[in-house]
Design a protein around this motif. Structure first.
Motif, mmCIF file in Angstrom:
data_model
loop_
_atom_site.group_PDB
_atom_site.id
_atom_site.type_symbol
_atom_site.label_atom_id
_atom_site.label_comp_id
_atom_site.label_asym_id
_atom_site.label_seq_id
_atom_site.Cartn_x
_atom_site.Cartn_y
_atom_site.Cartn_z
ATOM 1 N N MET A 160 0.855 -1.177 0.000
ATOM 2 C CA MET A 160 0.000 0.000 0.000
ATOM 3 C C MET A 160 0.897 1.234 0.000
ATOM 4 O O MET A 160 1.857 1.305 0.759
ATOM 5 N N TYR A 161 0.593 2.181 -0.870
ATOM 6 C CA TYR A 161 1.363 3.419 -0.887
ATOM 7 C C TYR A 161 0.487 4.562 -1.350
ATOM 8 O O TYR A 161 -0.572 4.347 -1.947
ATOM 9 N N GLY A 162 0.924 5.782 -1.078
ATOM 10 C CA GLY A 162 0.146 6.934 -1.495
ATOM 11 C C GLY A 162 0.538 8.169 -0.704
ATOM 12 O O GLY A 162 1.637 8.254 -0.139
ATOM 13 N N CYS A 163 -0.385 9.120 -0.640
ATOM 14 C CA CYS A 163 -0.079 10.387 0.015
ATOM 15 C C CYS A 163 -1.359 11.061 0.493
ATOM 16 O O CYS A 163 -2.473 10.666 0.112
ATOM 17 N N PHE A 213 3.294 7.661 2.271
ATOM 18 C CA PHE A 213 3.527 6.386 2.950
ATOM 19 C C PHE A 213 3.713 5.277 1.923
ATOM 20 O O PHE A 213 3.246 5.355 0.788
ATOM 21 N N GLU A 214 4.414 4.240 2.334
ATOM 22 C CA GLU A 214 4.545 3.005 1.555
ATOM 23 C C GLU A 214 4.844 1.886 2.530
ATOM 24 O O GLU A 214 5.678 2.040 3.433
ATOM 25 N N ALA A 215 4.189 0.760 2.387
ATOM 26 C CA ALA A 215 4.397 -0.354 3.308
ATOM 27 C C ALA A 215 4.029 -1.665 2.632
ATOM 28 O O ALA A 215 3.220 -1.702 1.697
ATOM 29 N N PHE A 216 4.644 -2.741 3.120
ATOM 30 C CA PHE A 216 4.379 -4.082 2.639
ATOM 31 C C PHE A 216 3.868 -4.937 3.785
ATOM 32 O O PHE A 216 4.236 -4.732 4.956
ATOM 33 N N GLY A 217 3.043 -5.910 3.439
ATOM 34 C CA GLY A 217 2.566 -6.859 4.424
ATOM 35 C C GLY A 217 2.560 -8.259 3.849
ATOM 36 O O GLY A 217 2.446 -8.444 2.626
ATOM 37 N N TYR A 218 2.713 -9.246 4.727
ATOM 38 C CA TYR A 218 2.688 -10.644 4.286
ATOM 39 C C TYR A 218 1.784 -11.434 5.220
ATOM 40 O O TYR A 218 1.964 -11.420 6.435
ATOM 41 N N ASN A 219 0.795 -12.066 4.640
ATOM 42 C CA ASN A 219 -0.168 -12.882 5.391
ATOM 43 C C ASN A 219 -0.779 -12.125 6.569
ATOM 44 O O ASN A 219 -0.915 -12.639 7.675
ATOM 45 N N LEU A 252 8.298 2.256 4.618
ATOM 46 C CA LEU A 252 9.219 3.306 4.207
ATOM 47 C C LEU A 252 9.044 4.550 5.072
ATOM 48 O O LEU A 252 7.922 4.974 5.342
ATOM 49 N N ASP A 253 10.161 5.116 5.503
ATOM 50 C CA ASP A 253 10.166 6.446 6.113
ATOM 51 C C ASP A 253 10.371 7.429 4.966
ATOM 52 O O ASP A 253 11.500 7.607 4.490
ATOM 53 N N PRO A 254 9.294 8.080 4.465
ATOM 54 C CA PRO A 254 9.417 8.898 3.248
ATOM 55 C C PRO A 254 10.251 10.161 3.421
ATOM 56 O O PRO A 254 10.762 10.690 2.437
ATOM 57 N N LYS A 255 10.375 10.651 4.645
ATOM 58 C CA LYS A 255 11.182 11.859 4.851
ATOM 59 C C LYS A 255 12.664 11.567 4.660
ATOM 60 O O LYS A 255 13.413 12.367 4.088
ATOM 61 N N ASN A 256 13.110 10.413 5.151
ATOM 62 C CA ASN A 256 14.522 10.038 5.023
ATOM 63 C C ASN A 256 14.756 9.017 3.916
ATOM 64 O O ASN A 256 15.906 8.652 3.654
#
Length: 302
Positions: A111-114, A126-132, A139-143
């Motif tokens: 999932m990602y977006g703003c 934001f951006e993130a991954f998930g499994y099961n 992701l820390d988008p600022k850094n």
């Protein structure tokens, strides 16, 4: 179906001027009847685009998307979806080995977006991954650094952090381009719905046997735009807190929104006081309905 697939959740901002753009990718294995790959785009909680591994093309889910974006846009997005479909299916196999899973259900998600505040012009991404169903890494988008949520993601986060420095276009997307696209989509909606649309408000009474010792009365506002609305139950003109359950603001699918608030009251107290529902929306004056029989519809509240 999507509620089963997209298990990652993010806290959305509650500011009256905040808009959101998010994309949801999901690859799965071992779930009969479900496409192995699905991609969904949303603006302010309304689905704007859809792709899956069965139809093999990205399609518009809103008329204002189809009217404002040419065929080249949809062809380009379809090619990106096909690329992600291959990558996500390969990642399923990699993660099965990493988690020592030979078979069974596996779901890999992104999932990602703003978000954008149209009053302050502040943005976030934001951006993130998930499994099961569990967080994998984010992701820390600022850094522009990846943070592993579990031990199995540490090697991936390490490698991606080294690679992230060589991908300046990703930083540009999260710090500017995503918000620019969101603003464009919001402008499409504004053109379609340039006038504020007032809500329709209904009161509903649950069947007596649904709540044996209490009666549940529903106040339902629907068909309004923009999405910010306030529903208040009052007793003798004073706002009620106890016994009131406020629902979420939900999209109708046509660009408008709906929201409901229920009040529970004992049969004895029901007629001792004057109860009313007040709906406030920026489209006009507050709408007030009194709890009287001629205002009530027969609605089964579950």
């Amino acid at each position: 179906m999507l509620a089963v697939v997209f298990l990652l959740t993010f806290v959305s901002l509650s500011s009256a001027a905040t808009h959101s753009l998010q994309y949801l990718y999901s690859a799965s294995s071992g779930i009969p009847g479900l496409p192995e790959y699905i991609s969904v785009g949303e603006v302010d909680g309304v689905v704007i685009s859809y792709y899956d591994s069965n139809i093999k093309r990205e399609v518009s889910r809103q008329s204002w998307m189809a009217e404002n974006l040419d065929e080249e846009y949809w062809i380009s997005e379809t090619e990106l979806d096909k690329y992600h479909e291959v990558i996500f299916k390969e990642n399923i196999n990699i993660l099965r080995k990493r988690f020592n899973q030979d078979n069974g259900i596996a779901v890999f998600q992104k999932m990602y977006g703003c978000q954008w505040d149209d009053e302050t012009n502040a943005t976030d991404s934001f951006e993130a991954f998930g499994y099961n169903g569990e967080d994998f890494m984010s992701l820390d988008p600022k850094n522009m650094t990846w943070i592993a949520s579990i031990q199995q993601a540490e090697n991936t986060a390490y490698r991606w952090n080294r690679m992230e420095k060589s991908l300046p276009h990703r930083k540009a997307y999260f710090q500017k381009d995503c918000a620019d696209w969101l603003k464009k989509y919001v402008s499409f909606v504004s053109k379609q719905m340039s006038m504020k649309v007032p809500p329709e408000v209904f009161l509903g009474l649950s069947h007596p046997w649904t709540y044996r010792q209490h009666i549940c009365v529903l106040c339902h506002a629907t068909g309004f735009y923009p999405k910010e609305v306030n529903i208040t139950w009052k007793r003798d003109g004073v706002e009620l807190q106890d016994g009131v359950n406020m629902g979420e603001t939900l999209p109708n699918g046509d660009g408008t929104f709906q929201k409901r608030a229920t009040m529970t009251v004992s049969p004895e107290e029901r007629w001792k006081h004057q109860y009313s529902c007040e709906v406030t929306h920026k489209s006009g004056k507050p709408i007030v309905l009194d709890h009287e029989e001629d205002h009530l519809s027969i609605i089964e509240v579950v």
